[in-house]
Design a protein around this motif. Structure first.
Motif, PDB file in Angstrom:
ATOM      1  N   GLY A 129      29.633  40.695  42.679  1.00  0.00           N
ATOM      2  CA  GLY A 129      30.715  39.893  43.260  1.00  0.00           C
ATOM      3  C   GLY A 129      31.713  40.798  43.968  1.00  0.00           C
ATOM      4  O   GLY A 129      31.570  42.021  43.967  1.00  0.00           O
ATOM      5  N   SER A 181      35.718  41.978  44.443  1.00  0.00           N
ATOM      6  CA  SER A 181      37.112  41.983  43.985  1.00  0.00           C
ATOM      7  C   SER A 181      37.947  42.652  45.054  1.00  0.00           C
ATOM      8  O   SER A 181      37.568  43.688  45.596  1.00  0.00           O
ATOM      9  CB  SER A 181      37.257  42.774  42.689  1.00  0.00           C
ATOM     10  OG  SER A 181      36.466  42.216  41.692  1.00  0.00           O
ATOM     11  N   LYS A 186      44.278  32.827  49.399  1.00  0.00           N
ATOM     12  CA  LYS A 186      43.379  31.936  48.645  1.00  0.00           C
ATOM     13  C   LYS A 186      43.157  30.634  49.433  1.00  0.00           C
ATOM     14  O   LYS A 186      42.033  30.156  49.549  1.00  0.00           O
ATOM     15  CB  LYS A 186      43.992  31.642  47.270  1.00  0.00           C
ATOM     16  CG  LYS A 186      43.246  30.615  46.436  1.00  0.00           C
ATOM     17  CD  LYS A 186      43.994  30.364  45.130  1.00  0.00           C
ATOM     18  CE  LYS A 186      43.464  29.158  44.387  1.00  0.00           C
ATOM     19  NZ  LYS A 186      42.259  29.431  43.601  1.00  0.00           N
ATOM     20  N   LEU A 193      35.006  29.735  50.332  1.00  0.00           N
ATOM     21  CA  LEU A 193      34.751  30.765  49.321  1.00  0.00           C
ATOM     22  C   LEU A 193      35.780  30.588  48.203  1.00  0.00           C
ATOM     23  O   LEU A 193      36.980  30.749  48.433  1.00  0.00           O
ATOM     24  CB  LEU A 193      34.874  32.155  49.971  1.00  0.00           C
ATOM     25  CG  LEU A 193      34.721  33.375  49.066  1.00  0.00           C
ATOM     26  CD1 LEU A 193      33.355  33.403  48.385  1.00  0.00           C
ATOM     27  CD2 LEU A 193      34.909  34.670  49.868  1.00  0.00           C
ATOM     28  N   PRO A 194      35.324  30.239  46.985  1.00  0.00           N
ATOM     29  CA  PRO A 194      36.282  30.051  45.886  1.00  0.00           C
ATOM     30  C   PRO A 194      36.995  31.368  45.554  1.00  0.00           C
ATOM     31  O   PRO A 194      36.366  32.424  45.537  1.00  0.00           O
ATOM     32  CB  PRO A 194      35.405  29.618  44.704  1.00  0.00           C
ATOM     33  CG  PRO A 194      34.108  29.203  45.300  1.00  0.00           C
ATOM     34  CD  PRO A 194      33.943  29.971  46.576  1.00  0.00           C
ATOM     35  N   VAL A 195      38.296  31.283  45.331  1.00  0.00           N
ATOM     36  CA  VAL A 195      39.087  32.486  45.052  1.00  0.00           C
ATOM     37  C   VAL A 195      39.769  32.345  43.700  1.00  0.00           C
ATOM     38  O   VAL A 195      40.373  31.312  43.405  1.00  0.00           O
ATOM     39  CB  VAL A 195      40.159  32.701  46.148  1.00  0.00           C
ATOM     40  CG1 VAL A 195      41.080  33.864  45.788  1.00  0.00           C
ATOM     41  CG2 VAL A 195      39.504  32.944  47.508  1.00  0.00           C
ATOM     42  N   ASP A 196      39.654  33.397  42.894  1.00  0.00           N
ATOM     43  CA  ASP A 196      40.449  33.512  41.667  1.00  0.00           C
ATOM     44  C   ASP A 196      41.515  34.533  41.941  1.00  0.00           C
ATOM     45  O   ASP A 196      41.195  35.624  42.413  1.00  0.00           O
ATOM     46  CB  ASP A 196      39.571  34.058  40.535  1.00  0.00           C
ATOM     47  CG  ASP A 196      38.945  32.951  39.731  1.00  0.00           C
ATOM     48  OD1 ASP A 196      39.390  31.801  39.867  1.00  0.00           O
ATOM     49  OD2 ASP A 196      38.000  33.258  38.987  1.00  0.00           O
ATOM     50  N   GLU A 205      39.451  29.667  50.975  1.00  0.00           N
ATOM     51  CA  GLU A 205      38.825  28.432  50.489  1.00  0.00           C
ATOM     52  C   GLU A 205      38.642  27.435  51.630  1.00  0.00           C
ATOM     53  O   GLU A 205      37.613  26.793  51.740  1.00  0.00           O
ATOM     54  CB  GLU A 205      39.637  27.858  49.314  1.00  0.00           C
ATOM     55  CG  GLU A 205      39.537  28.822  48.122  1.00  0.00           C
ATOM     56  CD  GLU A 205      40.096  28.316  46.803  1.00  0.00           C
ATOM     57  OE1 GLU A 205      40.907  27.376  46.801  1.00  0.00           O
ATOM     58  OE2 GLU A 205      39.701  28.897  45.768  1.00  0.00           O
ATOM     59  N   THR A 216      29.666  34.235  45.676  1.00  0.00           N
ATOM     60  CA  THR A 216      29.954  32.921  45.104  1.00  0.00           C
ATOM     61  C   THR A 216      31.439  32.816  44.755  1.00  0.00           C
ATOM     62  O   THR A 216      31.946  31.736  44.468  1.00  0.00           O
ATOM     63  CB  THR A 216      29.136  32.668  43.824  1.00  0.00           C
ATOM     64  OG1 THR A 216      29.353  33.773  42.939  1.00  0.00           O
ATOM     65  CG2 THR A 216      27.657  32.548  44.140  1.00  0.00           C
ATOM     66  N   ARG A 217      32.130  33.962  44.778  1.00  0.00           N
ATOM     67  CA  ARG A 217      33.526  33.972  44.360  1.00  0.00           C
ATOM     68  C   ARG A 217      34.187  35.252  44.841  1.00  0.00           C
ATOM     69  O   ARG A 217      33.554  36.296  44.923  1.00  0.00           O
ATOM     70  CB  ARG A 217      33.560  33.943  42.831  1.00  0.00           C
ATOM     71  CG  ARG A 217      34.922  33.937  42.177  1.00  0.00           C
ATOM     72  CD  ARG A 217      34.789  33.511  40.714  1.00  0.00           C
ATOM     73  NE  ARG A 217      34.215  32.171  40.646  1.00  0.00           N
ATOM     74  CZ  ARG A 217      34.928  31.051  40.770  1.00  0.00           C
ATOM     75  NH1 ARG A 217      36.219  31.099  40.936  1.00  0.00           N
ATOM     76  NH2 ARG A 217      34.349  29.873  40.709  1.00  0.00           N
ATOM     77  N   THR A 262      37.576  37.583  43.852  1.00  0.00           N
ATOM     78  CA  THR A 262      38.614  37.780  42.836  1.00  0.00           C
ATOM     79  C   THR A 262      39.704  38.649  43.436  1.00  0.00           C
ATOM     80  O   THR A 262      39.416  39.762  43.886  1.00  0.00           O
ATOM     81  CB  THR A 262      38.008  38.475  41.602  1.00  0.00           C
ATOM     82  OG1 THR A 262      36.907  37.690  41.150  1.00  0.00           O
ATOM     83  CG2 THR A 262      39.018  38.616  40.491  1.00  0.00           C
ATOM     84  N   GLN A 291      31.431  45.118  40.139  1.00  0.00           N
ATOM     85  CA  GLN A 291      31.892  44.381  41.312  1.00  0.00           C
ATOM     86  C   GLN A 291      31.969  45.307  42.529  1.00  0.00           C
ATOM     87  O   GLN A 291      32.174  46.516  42.389  1.00  0.00           O
ATOM     88  CB  GLN A 291      33.320  43.859  41.049  1.00  0.00           C
ATOM     89  CG  GLN A 291      33.399  42.803  39.990  1.00  0.00           C
ATOM     90  CD  GLN A 291      33.258  41.416  40.577  1.00  0.00           C
ATOM     91  OE1 GLN A 291      34.082  40.963  41.347  1.00  0.00           O
ATOM     92  NE2 GLN A 291      32.194  40.739  40.217  1.00  0.00           N
TER      93      GLN A 291
END
Ligand code: M6R
Length: 365
Positions: free
Chosen positions: A97, A99, A67, A76-79, A71, A49-50, A52, A123
């Motif tokens: 998740g 990382s 990123k 895929l959402p990236v922090d 995206e 879902t994310r 990192t 992670q």
């Protein structure tokens, strides 16, 4: 061995057509025009879902470009955060998740601390490293190699373009796994990557013009770099490169932020370097550029032939790079910003390969 070059940094800048090809051949099946990962993934991109991402300095800018790719091409959402902030922020992370840590040396203390924090949070830990026998590689569940060969110059150059090449490949792999990219679109993106080494070789040929600009840049006290979208991290990278080897103060800004503050600095003494190859955002960036020109600012525009035509008059200098697919344009844009920083530093007479106060590998926090 520096070969025919005066500095390792120059040698490493000029190696990039080969290093990018080499990295590409690890991630891509050129014949099939597909990404083919050789690493066994301990996770499935489809389940995430994310993502990192954490890194420092130039490696962070590689992640900041990626990123946009993850995206856009994989939804895929990236922090992303610099490792020194991330580790103390102690962000909540979902178990299972992913990382990702990016590091040329594989020994950067803050990046390693961020990695250990994520591992502690359950992670999956992936890393993109150049030094396979490094601590970060050893502590990762999966290691993606950068494969640019040893980088000696303290200012990172070929590691960045190889990191970006690998990340581009990973974003395509993610897009396919997540059902976002069609086979045709994947073929197109892979073709864009395959065309990159030749475009990089052409961009390197603009050197004599860049030397001329660098001579004037070496007189500046402050330099502003502007970029939008994936060119924003490249603007920040350009500023980092210039300050670390020429000691000229430089800042990278998102082009749209100009009017929210930095435009107050613009006068005829402050060069503004605009990184804007043609893409869907180029008109916006060029209109920000015109705001600088209208206030007497000296502009150095990095773009392709079409961008130069759209830009029109009032621009002091234009550095033309070959037109490439906008997917790979941020990788190509690294070349002129590296050459500008390099030649400016050579004019300043600084120790290009060993800039003051800096170490190649930052193993303390
Ligand atoms: O070895 P790493 O990639 O972890 O290093 C990260 C930064 O220290 C590094 O990129 C630094 O910013 C360079 N000197 C930039 O040219």
């Amino acid at each position: 061995d520096k070969g025919n070059h005066r500095h390792f940094m120059a040698k490493e800048i000029y190696e990039q057509p080969e290093t990018i090809s080499h990295t590409l051949s690890h991630y891509v099946d050129m014949g099939a025009e597909k990404v083919a990962l050789r690493e066994t993934l301990p996770f499935d991109f489809a389940d995430l879902t994310r993502l990192t991402i954490s890194a420092c300095g130039t490696a962070y800018f590689a992640g900041a470009v990626a990123k946009y790719w993850f995206e856009r091409h994989a939804r895929l959402p990236v922090d992303i955060d610099v490792a020194s902030e991330f580790r103390y922020r102690e962000p909540p992370l979902e178990k299972g998740g992913l990382s990702l840590f990016i590091s040329q040396s594989g020994e950067t203390a803050d990046t390693l601390a961020a990695l250990r924090y994520c591992a502690g949070q359950g992670q999956h830990v992936a890393s993109l490293v150049n030094t396979q026998e490094s601590t970060i590689a050893r502590e990762s569940d999966v290691v993606f190699p950068i494969l640019c060969g040893p980088e000696i110059g303290v200012a990172s150059t070929k590691a960045l373009t190889a990191q970006l090449t690998a990340l581009a490949g990973l974003s395509i792999a993610a897009g396919r796994a997540r059902g976002v990219l069609s086979a045709e679109r994947e073929n197109e993106l892979v073709r864009a990557l395959t065309a990159l080494p030749a475009a990089v070789a052409k961009a390197l040929a603009a050197e004599s013009q860049i030397i001329d600009i660098a001579k004037r840049l070496s007189k500046a006290k402050d330099v502003l770099y502007l970029g939008r979208g994936p060119m924003f991290p490249i603007a920040m990278e350009g500023a980092l490169k210039l300050k670390e080897i020429s000691y000229i103060h430089a800042e990278g800004y998102a082009a749209g932020e100009l009017k929210h503050g930095p435009i107050a600095l613009v006068d005829e003494d402050m060069p503004v370097i605009v990184v804007a190859p043609s893409d869907e955002l180029v008109d916006k960036t060029l209109s920000n550029m015109q705001e600088v020109a209208a206030r007497g600012g000296k502009i150095i525009l990095i773009t392709d032939a079409e961008g130069a035509e759209t830009a029109g008059h009032g621009i002091s200098d234009v550095i033309i790079v070959p037109r490439v697919d906008s997917f790979v344009a941020p990788i190509l844009a690294c070349i002129p910003v590296q050459l500008l920083a390099y030649h400016t530093a050579v004019f300043m007479g600084t120790d290009v390969d060993q800039p003051r106060n800096l170490a190649k590998s930052v193993t303390v926090e």
